[in-house]
Design a protein around this motif. Structure first.
Motif, PDB file in Angstrom:
ATOM      1  N   ILE A 165       0.874  -1.177   0.000  1.00 54.60           N
ATOM      2  CA  ILE A 165       0.000   0.000   0.000  1.00 54.60           C
ATOM      3  C   ILE A 165       0.908   1.222   0.000  1.00 54.60           C
ATOM      4  O   ILE A 165       1.693   1.431   0.925  1.00 54.60           O
ATOM      5  CB  ILE A 165      -0.928   0.005   1.227  1.00 54.60           C
ATOM      6  N   THR A 166       0.806   2.008  -1.050  1.00 51.89           N
ATOM      7  CA  THR A 166       1.677   3.167  -1.259  1.00 51.89           C
ATOM      8  C   THR A 166       0.820   4.418  -1.309  1.00 51.89           C
ATOM      9  O   THR A 166      -0.181   4.460  -2.025  1.00 51.89           O
ATOM     10  CB  THR A 166       2.441   3.018  -2.594  1.00 51.89           C
ATOM     11  N   VAL A 167       1.179   5.441  -0.535  1.00 52.06           N
ATOM     12  CA  VAL A 167       0.410   6.687  -0.537  1.00 52.06           C
ATOM     13  C   VAL A 167       1.204   7.800  -1.203  1.00 52.06           C
ATOM     14  O   VAL A 167       2.438   7.801  -1.209  1.00 52.06           O
ATOM     15  CB  VAL A 167       0.010   7.130   0.893  1.00 52.06           C
ATOM     16  N   GLY A 168       0.460   8.754  -1.777  1.00 51.02           N
ATOM     17  CA  GLY A 168       1.084   9.917  -2.389  1.00 51.02           C
ATOM     18  C   GLY A 168       0.220  11.146  -2.193  1.00 51.02           C
ATOM     19  O   GLY A 168      -0.980  11.043  -1.892  1.00 51.02           O
ATOM     20  N   TYR A 169       0.827  12.311  -2.365  1.00 49.04           N
ATOM     21  CA  TYR A 169       0.138  13.583  -2.131  1.00 49.04           C
ATOM     22  C   TYR A 169       0.214  14.447  -3.383  1.00 49.04           C
ATOM     23  O   TYR A 169       1.284  14.638  -3.965  1.00 49.04           O
ATOM     24  CB  TYR A 169       0.779  14.313  -0.950  1.00 49.04           C
ATOM     25  N   GLY A 170      -0.952  14.986  -3.801  1.00 44.89           N
ATOM     26  CA  GLY A 170      -1.010  15.826  -4.985  1.00 44.89           C
ATOM     27  C   GLY A 170      -0.646  17.270  -4.693  1.00 44.89           C
ATOM     28  O   GLY A 170      -0.644  17.710  -3.534  1.00 44.89           O
ATOM     29  N   PRO A 171      -0.365  18.057  -5.740  1.00 44.61           N
ATOM     30  CA  PRO A 171      -0.021  19.473  -5.551  1.00 44.61           C
ATOM     31  C   PRO A 171      -1.093  20.238  -4.803  1.00 44.61           C
ATOM     32  O   PRO A 171      -0.786  21.156  -4.027  1.00 44.61           O
ATOM     33  CB  PRO A 171       0.135  19.990  -6.984  1.00 44.61           C
ATOM     34  N   GLY A 195      -5.255  11.456 -15.816  1.00 40.10           N
ATOM     35  CA  GLY A 195      -3.915  11.336 -15.261  1.00 40.10           C
ATOM     36  C   GLY A 195      -3.778  12.019 -13.921  1.00 40.10           C
ATOM     37  O   GLY A 195      -4.698  12.698 -13.442  1.00 40.10           O
ATOM     38  N   GLY A 196      -2.630  11.844 -13.308  1.00 41.37           N
ATOM     39  CA  GLY A 196      -2.387  12.465 -12.009  1.00 41.37           C
ATOM     40  C   GLY A 196      -0.904  12.556 -11.710  1.00 41.37           C
ATOM     41  O   GLY A 196      -0.088  11.842 -12.302  1.00 41.37           O
ATOM     42  N   LEU A 197      -0.563  13.446 -10.796  1.00 44.16           N
ATOM     43  CA  LEU A 197       0.807  13.601 -10.307  1.00 44.16           C
ATOM     44  C   LEU A 197       0.772  13.647  -8.796  1.00 44.16           C
ATOM     45  O   LEU A 197      -0.029  14.396  -8.207  1.00 44.16           O
ATOM     46  CB  LEU A 197       1.445  14.878 -10.838  1.00 44.16           C
ATOM     47  N   PHE A 198       1.643  12.858  -8.144  1.00 41.53           N
ATOM     48  CA  PHE A 198       1.674  12.780  -6.685  1.00 41.53           C
ATOM     49  C   PHE A 198       3.124  12.619  -6.215  1.00 41.53           C
ATOM     50  O   PHE A 198       3.939  11.990  -6.889  1.00 41.53           O
ATOM     51  CB  PHE A 198       0.848  11.588  -6.191  1.00 41.53           C
ATOM     52  N   ALA A 199       3.418  13.188  -5.065  1.00 38.60           N
ATOM     53  CA  ALA A 199       4.703  12.966  -4.406  1.00 38.60           C
ATOM     54  C   ALA A 199       4.537  11.824  -3.416  1.00 38.60           C
ATOM     55  O   ALA A 199       3.667  11.875  -2.540  1.00 38.60           O
ATOM     56  CB  ALA A 199       5.166  14.228  -3.684  1.00 38.60           C
ATOM     57  N   THR A 200       5.343  10.789  -3.555  1.00 35.85           N
ATOM     58  CA  THR A 200       5.269   9.640  -2.650  1.00 35.85           C
ATOM     59  C   THR A 200       6.440   9.729  -1.673  1.00 35.85           C
ATOM     60  O   THR A 200       7.592   9.698  -2.095  1.00 35.85           O
ATOM     61  CB  THR A 200       5.319   8.322  -3.429  1.00 35.85           C
ATOM     62  N   PRO A 201       6.164   9.854  -0.399  1.00 37.54           N
ATOM     63  CA  PRO A 201       7.249  10.031   0.583  1.00 37.54           C
ATOM     64  C   PRO A 201       8.043   8.751   0.778  1.00 37.54           C
ATOM     65  O   PRO A 201       7.656   7.680   0.298  1.00 37.54           O
ATOM     66  CB  PRO A 201       6.496  10.417   1.855  1.00 37.54           C
ATOM     67  N   PRO A 202       9.172   8.836   1.492  1.00 37.87           N
ATOM     68  CA  PRO A 202       9.940   7.628   1.807  1.00 37.87           C
ATOM     69  C   PRO A 202       9.167   6.730   2.760  1.00 37.87           C
ATOM     70  O   PRO A 202       8.046   7.053   3.175  1.00 37.87           O
ATOM     71  CB  PRO A 202      11.220   8.182   2.436  1.00 37.87           C
ATOM     72  N   GLY A 203       9.769   5.620   3.125  1.00 35.16           N
ATOM     73  CA  GLY A 203       9.112   4.682   4.020  1.00 35.16           C
ATOM     74  C   GLY A 203       9.108   5.158   5.464  1.00 35.16           C
ATOM     75  O   GLY A 203       9.677   6.195   5.813  1.00 35.16           O
ATOM     76  N   LEU A 204       8.450   4.377   6.281  1.00 39.31           N
ATOM     77  CA  LEU A 204       8.307   4.688   7.698  1.00 39.31           C
ATOM     78  C   LEU A 204       9.099   3.683   8.533  1.00 39.31           C
ATOM     79  O   LEU A 204       9.088   2.484   8.245  1.00 39.31           O
ATOM     80  CB  LEU A 204       6.843   4.627   8.125  1.00 39.31           C
TER      81      LEU A 204
END
Length: 449
Positions: free
Chosen positions: A160-166, A424-433
């Motif tokens: 499960i991978t999360v990302g954040y949009g602009p 389409g979409g663009l998201f920043a996916t942070p590093p792991g925890l």
């Protein structure tokens, strides 16, 4: 659908390299066994795209979910949730995908969003190891803590991978000063016509598993936990990976019948991953270093037109032999294409062939990591044509890598006669925890409220 990094484009107003952080990909458990002039397009007929996005959420779900393998078919296989990198990026690609985008509800404040991200962290960690969503089991007066459809199934290497949009980094939650430097709406790119209602979003969730029901269960439960905090924006189900991300994986075929992604980045190559995928020390926002940028693109294939094209022309479009997957200048799939080879004074691999335009040799070494999946939305009720294609996903250390590639592909690729970019979409996916960390503290910093 790109041979070396896949095209895909981005609609207007929507969001675009340097040293690297620590090297290496997140650890993954061994893969579980899988269930086994006038253009040609005008001559063959075009098809509308108005319905291509409309059924994206659950329209194809029934057919897709029915094909998953069950717990008795294999030993449980898990991918660690905690680590330096988020799982689901360098993890060897699983067979199935459930991808969803969300917007934060108008009534949600910073504290509520932070609380949800803490809850999501605990739920995601539990589901990836095959457990149910944490809660208060046995309370008959409340809804169940877990929806239950994954009970008895193996995790199937669920990630499960999360990302954040602009759009998340505006004035609503005090995140403006934490926006990753390259997280901006992408520019309009050639030949794109994206549906804004099925594009972008404040947050995204990518769930991958070898069992489609497990992947759907993960997104369904995160959505359930987000009632009143997030609103679903769009969703996509993928039923067949279209690239390999590990030397141990065979290269799959896309819905056009061609091997796709043969020259994808090998995620076990730490140097390549640092150079092209992981955000490094060049990024001013320290919290996102070690993460990556995710570009998604729904690319509809005009399958009826493609299916009427000659074999020879199909091979010229891709620059590969359809049967073997070899470049037209080689004999085996993994032979290096010879872009200088000519016959009768013309290039064997045509100047507008997909493999040539996407190759890193012809793009100043530029590469991206592909993790795309095939999709279907059934039948267009107006034309009777098949609605299907590629749900393209790619990871990179800067969205500019995608923009540069798509500007070339969108203008010159012979494949454009048979594809349409519809969302389409663009998201920043942070590093792991690390153990004990959560997505709220990572996004907001030590002070989450």
């Amino acid at each position: 659908m790109t041979d070396s990094h896949d095209p895909a484009a981005r609609h207007a107003p929507a969001a675009v390299t340097g040293p690297a952080p620590r090297s290496g990909a997140e650890p993954a458990a061994p893969p579980a066994p899988a269930p086994s002039s006038v253009s040609r397009r005008r001559l063959l007929g075009t098809v509308g795209v108005s319905a291509a996005v409309a059924g994206a959420a659950l329209g194809a779900g029934g057919a897709v979910l029915a094909t998953g393998h069950r717990a008795e078919a294999a030993e449980p296989a898990t991918v660690p949730f905690h680590g330096a990198r988020q799982a689901g990026i360098a993890t060897p690609a699983q067979d199935r995908l459930c991808f969803a985008s969300f917007d934060v509800a108008a009534t949600t404040d910073r504290a509520a969003l932070a609380a949800l991200l803490r809850t999501w962290t605990a739920a995601a960690e539990a589901m990836t190891r095959g457990a149910g969503v944490p809660g208060h089991p046995g309370d008959l007066q409340s809804p169940p803590d877990d929806t239950g459809e994954a009970a008895g199934l193996t995790p199937g290497r669920l990630t499960i991978t999360v990302g954040y949009g602009p759009s998340l980094f505006d004035d609503r939650f005090g995140l403006k000063g934490r926006r990753p430097s390259a997280l901006k709406p992408l520019p309009y790119l050639p030949r794109e016509d994206l549906d804004a209602t099925a594009s972008d979003g404040d947050l995204c969730v990518q769930a991958c598993s070898d069992d489609p029901q497990v992947a759907f269960h993960a997104v369904r439960n995160l959505r359930r936990l987000a009632f009143g905090v997030l609103n679903p924006r769009w969703m996509e189900l993928g039923f067949g990976r279209t690239s390999s991300t590990s030397p141990s994986q065979a290269t799959p075929r896309n819905l056009m019948g061609f091997k796709d992604g043969t020259r994808n980045i090998d995620t076990t190559d730490a140097a390549l991953m640092d150079q092209h995928v992981w955000i490094g020390a060049e990024e001013p926002q320290r919290w996102i270093r070690g993460g990556s940028y995710l570009v998604s693109r729904k690319i509809r294939m005009l399958l009826e037109a493609w299916d009427r094209d000659s074999l020879g022309d199909q091979q010229q479009v891709f620059g590969r032999d359809k049967s073997s997957g070899a470049p037209l200048t080689g004999r085996a799939e993994r032979d290096t294409p010879d872009f200088t080879a000519k016959a009768d004074g013309t290039y064997v691999i045509a100047a507008d062939a997909h493999i040539r335009l996407a190759a890193h040799e012809n793009n100043k070494g530029l590469r991206i990591l592909r993790r795309g999946y095939s999709y279907t939305d059934g039948i267009d009720p107006v034309t009777g044509d098949l609605l299907g294609g590629l749900f393209f996903i790619a990871y990179m250390k800067d969205p500019g890598q995608f923009v540069t590639l798509q500007r070339v592909l969108g203008q010159h690729d012979k494949l454009n006669e048979y594809i349409e970019h519809v969302s389409g979409g663009l998201f920043a996916t942070p590093p792991g925890l690390a153990a004990g960390q959560d997505w709220a503290s990572q996004l907001f910093g030590s002070r989450t409220v």
